[in-house]
Enzyme design. Structure first.
Site, PDB file in Angstrom:
ATOM      1  N   GLY A  18      41.734  27.961   4.858  1.00 22.59           N
ATOM      2  CA  GLY A  18      42.569  27.956   3.484  1.00 22.59           C
ATOM      3  C   GLY A  18      42.019  27.357   2.581  1.00 22.59           C
ATOM      4  N   GLY A  20      43.187  25.533  -1.525  1.00 16.17           N
ATOM      5  CA  GLY A  20      44.582  25.253  -2.344  1.00 16.17           C
ATOM      6  C   GLY A  20      43.885  24.930  -3.605  1.00 16.17           C
ATOM      7  N   MET A  22      44.314  21.858  -4.754  1.00 16.42           N
ATOM      8  CA  MET A  22      43.568  20.194  -4.302  1.00 16.42           C
ATOM      9  C   MET A  22      42.529  20.336  -3.499  1.00 16.42           C
ATOM     10  SD  MET A  22      47.028  17.878  -4.586  1.00 16.42           S
ATOM     11  CE  MET A  22      46.090  16.393  -4.556  1.00 16.42           C
ATOM     12  N   GLY A  23      42.584  21.246  -2.603  1.00 12.89           N
ATOM     13  CA  GLY A  23      41.541  21.203  -1.737  1.00 12.89           C
ATOM     14  C   GLY A  23      41.358  22.283  -0.833  1.00 12.89           C
ATOM     15  N   LYS A  40      42.373  18.603   6.264  1.00 16.11           N
ATOM     16  CA  LYS A  40      42.892  18.958   4.778  1.00 16.11           C
ATOM     17  C   LYS A  40      41.702  17.831   3.827  1.00 16.11           C
ATOM     18  CE  LYS A  40      46.109  19.632   1.334  1.00 16.11           C
ATOM     19  NZ  LYS A  40      47.597  19.734   0.666  1.00 16.11           N
ATOM     20  N   ASP A 135      57.960  20.404  -5.255  1.00 16.39           N
ATOM     21  CA  ASP A 135      57.022  21.593  -5.385  1.00 16.39           C
ATOM     22  C   ASP A 135      57.529  22.565  -4.165  1.00 16.39           C
ATOM     23  OD1 ASP A 135      55.473  23.425  -6.291  1.00 16.39           O
ATOM     24  OD2 ASP A 135      53.787  22.641  -5.359  1.00 16.39           O
TER      25      ASP A 135
END
Length: 566
Positions: A18, A20, A22-23, A40, A135
């Site tokens: 995956g 996102g 930010m990373g 992550k 969030d």
């Protein structure tokens, strides 16, 4: 740079699963024990941004402090010798909530509340440690299988989490900056104002709305349009988009989506309690009248009219503010039972003997004292008479008040007793209870309230004794009709054939045989009619307590009485 095949700590990177904002997220495995984790890693272009690095590690620190089963578990975090920042988390095998809603559509109400209840449970644990997610959205929620539950919730991505407890990361957001996803953003968060844990309450309300209706509360074409709707427009009713949504659950959603924070749930614990028992929350909300719209909304919230306080009650139109002193009054007619009772009390008050007055010869010292005492006695008698009249008037007024509207005077139980109005026809009979005379009818008899029957006896001279049973429960009046005693049939005196015509003899004593039973002589001698009994017999006193009735005519027999003509 961390990539597939690299070793980070004790784990080897297997594949990318995956990515996102930010990373990236990689699948990593421990080479010895075979444990699989999610790794992550922050994007290389953000590695030099101190604020992004602070947020990245802020997530690891926040999640580690919470330690709740509905929040993803963080096992390790740090930096490689090359300067790459990473977080080692538990590997979740499931599907995202956002992806599930896109493929399956709206959830059933029980399924939606089941997911929302777990979200509230995990967020309540975070808020208890001073951590606000900020969030919360469907893409940050994973649904996995655990045991028999196929919708077990895991909350992800605390990258924007705000730590307010001790040891929080020292990074600050610029005043006025907007962080979060617009479709789930609270109005105060959209305006860049100071926020607290109630922004998560608002975001959970948006997610619950979307799960039950299949759409977000405020759709829009752009970031700004969506934010304006959050700030100005009231949310649509979920039941209009999905009629299966019950009113109690709808009230929970609308309460969470209030524009101002003070009108929402005060805590995630309250949100969780409402989801567990929507009907009880609905009743409590209606009783407290705390569901309001935010001031400034274009559609005002409907409010139920409140009952006016006694101080604000106004009289009807054309009614006087105060009754004049000379206003006419209406007096009702008391029933016969009450009138007889009042008359008996008045007669008893008048029958009391007057105070003793000393009468002496004039001129003596004792006579002087008696002269002074007589006016005092008269004054006291008049005072007592006025007091008796006042008492009778008060009793009469209370009786009239009790029978207002045509009601029959029945005194109800007070303090465990029942008052029963008792009367007889004719009145004046003695009323006995257990052989003891309790008074003359009419009267009001006070009896202990009970379901057991009470036996009363009624007797009056010249009438048959009557008995009645009453149950002292409801206090109903009792009227007993007495029957007169039948008078004994008188016996006619026998005729004496040998008695002379003019001889005033006393009436013979009655014989045991009836006259009609004597044998008839075949040749009766001529006799004169029997003279009337002497005057003494006419004036003989009648038996006491008996009424006199005319003697019934004797049935003629076959004997012929002849009167001589000489």
């Amino acid at each position: 740079m961390i990539g597939v095949g690299a070793t980070v700590g004790n784990y080897r990177v297997m594949q990318k699963i995956g990515e996102g904002a930010m990373g990236c997220v990689f699948l990593a495995e421990h080479p010895v024990i075979g444990k699989r984790v999610a790794l992550k890693v922050i994007h290389p272009e953000l590695a030099g941004n101190e604020e992004m690095i602070a947020r990245f590690f802020n997530e690891a620190r926040a999640v580690t402090q919470i330690g709740h089963e509905n929040i993803v578990d963080v096992q390790d975090f740090g930096q490689t010798p090359d300067g790459d920042s990473f977080i080692v988390m538990e590997l979740l095998e499931g599907r995202g909530l956002g992806e599930t809603m896109k493929t399956e559509g709206a959830f059933s109400v029980p399924r939606a509340t089941h997911v929302a209840l777990q979200l509230a449970d995990g967020l309540a644990a975070a808020h208890a440690r001073g951590i606000i997610h900020r969030d919360l959205k469907p893409d940050n929620v994973m649904l996995i299988s655990r045991g028999s539950d196929g919708d077990f919730v895991k909350i992800l991505d605390f990258g924007l989490a705000k730590l307010s407890g001790p040891g929080a990361m020292q990074h600050k957001t610029k005043t006025g900056s907007v962080l979060g996803t617009p479709h789930y953003m609270a109005p105060e968060q959209a305006e860049g104002k100071k926020i607290d844990h109630r922004v998560d309450v608002y975001a959970l309300g948006c997610i619950l709305f979307q799960m039950m209706t299949g759409r977000v509360p405020f759709p829009g074409n752009g970031f700004g349009e969506v934010l304006v709707k959050h700030l100005r427009e009231p949310p649509p009713l979920p039941s209009r988009l999905n009629p299966a949504v019950p009113p109690s659950v709808e009230k929970i959603v609308l309460h969470a989506l209030a524009k101002r924070p003070e009108f929402r749930f005060a805590s995630m614990d309250e949100f969780r309690a409402a989801l567990r028992d929507p009907e009880r929350f609905s009743q409590k909300l209606d009783a407290a009248d705390v569901l309001r719209m935010t001031p400034g909304d274009p559609v005002p919230a409907p409010e139920l009219p409140k009952a006016p306080s006694p101080a604000t009650l106004t009289p009807p139109p054309n009614s006087p503010a105060r009754l004049p002193e000379d206003a006419p009054t209406v007096q009702g007619q008391a029933p016969p039972e009450v009138q007889a009772l009042l008359a008996a009390r008045a007669a008893q008050a008048q029958a009391k003997p007057a105070p003793f007055a000393i009468k002496t010869a004039p001129g003596s010292q004792r006579a002087d004292r008696a002269t002074v005492a007589e006016p005092l006695v008269d004054k006291r008698r008049r005072s007592r008479s006025r007091m008796s009249g006042l008492l009778i008037g008060i009793v009469g007024g209370l009786a009239l008040f009790a029978i207002a509207g045509g009601a029959v005077l029945v005194m109800h139980a007070r303090g465990g007793q029942v008052s029963v109005a008792i009367d007889t026809a004719p009145t004046g009979a003695e009323v006995l209870r257990d052989g003891q005379v309790v008074g003359l009818a009419p009267l009001v008899l006070a009896l202990p309230k009970s379901d057991q029957a009470v036996r009363l006896t009624f007797r009056k001279d010249g009438y048959l004794t009557a008995e009645r049973s009453i149950v002292p429960r409801a206090g109903e009046p009792l009227t007993v009709r007495l029957l007169a005693k039948p008078a004994p049939e008188p016996v006619a005196p026998p005729a004496s054939p040998a008695a002379p015509t003019n001889a005033p003899t006393a009436a013979p004593a009655p014989t045991a045989e009836p006259v009609a039973a004597r044998p008839v002589s075949p040749k009766p001698a001529p006799v004169k009619p029997v003279s009337a009994p002497p005057e003494e017999s006419k004036t003989a006193p009648a038996p006491e307590h008996h009424h006199h009735h005319a003697a019934k005519p004797k049935k003629p027999d076959s004997t012929i009485l002849l009167t001589p003509s000489f």
